[in-house]
Design an enzyme around this catalytic site. Structure first.
Site, PDB file in Angstrom:
ATOM      1  N   SER A   1       0.766  -1.298  -0.067  1.00 17.27           N
ATOM      2  CA  SER A   1       0.023   0.230   0.014  1.00 17.27           C
ATOM      3  C   SER A   1       0.845   1.307   0.170  1.00 17.27           C
ATOM      4  O   SER A   1       0.396   2.353  -0.381  1.00 17.27           O
ATOM      5  CB  SER A   1      -1.028   0.002   1.135  1.00 17.27           C
ATOM      6  OG  SER A   1      -0.056  -0.188   2.582  1.00 17.27           O
TER       7      SER A   1
ATOM      8  N   ASP B   1      -4.102   7.830   8.124  1.00 19.70           N
ATOM      9  CA  ASP B   1      -5.139   6.710   8.621  1.00 19.70           C
ATOM     10  C   ASP B   1      -4.142   5.781   9.613  1.00 19.70           C
ATOM     11  O   ASP B   1      -3.132   6.211   9.919  1.00 19.70           O
ATOM     12  CB  ASP B   1      -5.964   5.968   7.522  1.00 19.70           C
ATOM     13  CG  ASP B   1      -4.876   5.100   6.627  1.00 19.70           C
ATOM     14  OD1 ASP B   1      -3.798   4.581   7.194  1.00 19.70           O
ATOM     15  OD2 ASP B   1      -5.505   4.319   5.808  1.00 19.70           O
TER      16      ASP B   1
ATOM     17  N   HIS C   1      -0.845   4.567   7.439  1.00 20.03           N
ATOM     18  CA  HIS C   1      -0.339   5.006   6.276  1.00 20.03           C
ATOM     19  C   HIS C   1       0.032   6.479   6.572  1.00 20.03           C
ATOM     20  O   HIS C   1      -0.999   7.299   7.255  1.00 20.03           O
ATOM     21  CB  HIS C   1      -1.213   4.866   5.126  1.00 20.03           C
ATOM     22  CG  HIS C   1      -1.746   3.283   4.711  1.00 20.03           C
ATOM     23  ND1 HIS C   1      -2.659   2.808   5.402  1.00 20.03           N
ATOM     24  CD2 HIS C   1      -0.977   2.305   3.998  1.00 20.03           C
ATOM     25  CE1 HIS C   1      -2.592   1.599   5.063  1.00 20.03           C
ATOM     26  NE2 HIS C   1      -1.637   1.369   4.261  1.00 20.03           N
TER      27      HIS C   1
END
Length: 369
Positions: free
Chosen positions: A43, A334, A337
């Protein structure tokens, strides 16, 4: 963590006669070149591949408020804006590199992004929901075959050998056993498990090398135990970092550094940049004001203590979430991240490092070599 790197092809005056569906590829060696960027990872590098696979929303970020700062709409990136590959591409005078699975995309003149949010080096990590590193390698081999068909063997070899291969993966392999209450670390020591991850990563690097890859940018682990999600992983542990996870992160970085140095001695023309941002990012988290941030522990978006519950966007089981007023104040967007502002700092360091930050060479040198 829930993931992401280009050749200017030499163009002849009569290139129009060689047009093919995916673009115009030429073979002149008299015009200025640029290196393509091939991106592998999770990610931290995924720019939208998971938008196009059958998976859970836990591994997708194609909804508000993701992407709002830079793009003004969600793109699939797990941040408020751009990720490291986007910023590195800009430094390298390349456009943003599209995701491999983007419908209709098959022009690899500048490279392609294979990264998948939630992916691991090991196939078992989030199996069935993500594109693991071996799958990403398979996609790269498909691209390599197409390039050889379109360019011919000699030009394809040059193209692939001058490209930069950017890799950031492994964090999910280390985090998943903790968030799933796996008994993995009861049967494997930390050293054994890190050896499995780095060993499989090494095999993929060797496979890319066999196909022509020579220039690699391979990111190390950040302090994974200090994300808002890891701080709240266990009831009652809402203030300190999860030090067992951090210990594994640091072990990974030490082992990876040795593995890459060994590869350099084994593989002719193999050259790499291996940044160790652990200390730098750890300092940003614990001393945010020193780096121009106001909040280093709490996420901008989420719920629960430190907004460490992965509820950002309200599409992952928990519909209610909080969103900060000024994302530029925050280190984390978040629960797992970083914000684009952090990625900007990291990208700048990787592009033009000081010797204590990046092992061997920086990315600017890697693109130009």
């Amino acid at each position: 963590m829930a993931t992401s790197s280009r050749f200017q092809v030499y163009v002849l005056a009569f290139c129009a006669t060689l047009l093919i569906q995916s673009g115009c590829y030429g073979h002149s060696v008299h015009q200025r070149k640029h290196a393509a960027l091939f991106i592998f990872g999770d990610s931290t590098f995924d720019v939208g591949n998971n938008n196009y696979i059958n998976t859970s929303t836990y591994f997708q970020a194609n909804f508000f408020p993701y992407g709002e700062t830079f793009f003004s709409h969600p793109t699939g990136r797990f941040s408020d804006g751009r990720l490291i590959p986007d910023i590195i591409a800009e430094y390298a005078n390349l456009p943003m590199i599209p995701p491999y699975l983007q419908p209709g995309f098959d022009n690899y003149t500048n490279g392609v992004n294979f990264a998948s949010s939630g992916a691991g080096v090991l196939a078992e990590t989030h199996q069935g929901f993500v594109l693991d590193l071996k799958t990403q390698l398979g996609y790269f081999k498909n691209v390599e075959k197409q390039l050889r068909h379109r360019l011919g063997e000699a030009e394809a070899h040059r193209f692939l050998s001058e490209a930069v291969y950017l890799i950031s993966i492994g964090s999910n392999d280390y985090i998943a056993p903790f968030i799933t209450n796996s008994s993995l670390f009861e049967s494997h020591s930390h050293e054994e498990y890190v050896g499995m991850v780095t060993g499989n990563l090494t095999n993929v690097i060797k496979e890319i090398y066999k196909k022509g890859g020579r220039k690699f940018g391979i990111a190390g682990m950040e302090p994974l135990g200090c994300t808002p999600g890891m701080r709240t992983d266990k009831p009652g542990n809402t203030s300190t970092c999860k030090e067992e996870v951090n210990a594994i992160s640091k072990l990974h970085n030490r082992v990876l550094a040795k593995v890459l140095l060994k590869l350099k001695g084994q593989l002719q023309e193999f050259i790499y940049s291996n940044p160790n941002f652990y200390s730098y990012l750890n300092d940003i988290v614990h001393n945010p004001s020193k780096h121009g941030f106001k909040e280093g522990k709490m996420a901008c978006c989420g719920s629960g203590p430190y907004r460490g519950i992965m509820s950002c966007g309200g599409k992952r089981g928990v519909t209610e979430y909080q969103l900060c007023d000024n994302v530029t104040d925050y280190v984390f967007f978040d629960s797992g991240h970083a914000t684009e502002r952090v990625y900007q700092r990291v990208s700048k360091l990787w592009w033009s490092h000081t010797p204590d930050v990046t092992r061997y060479i920086n990315l600017k040198e890697l693109f130009e070599v």
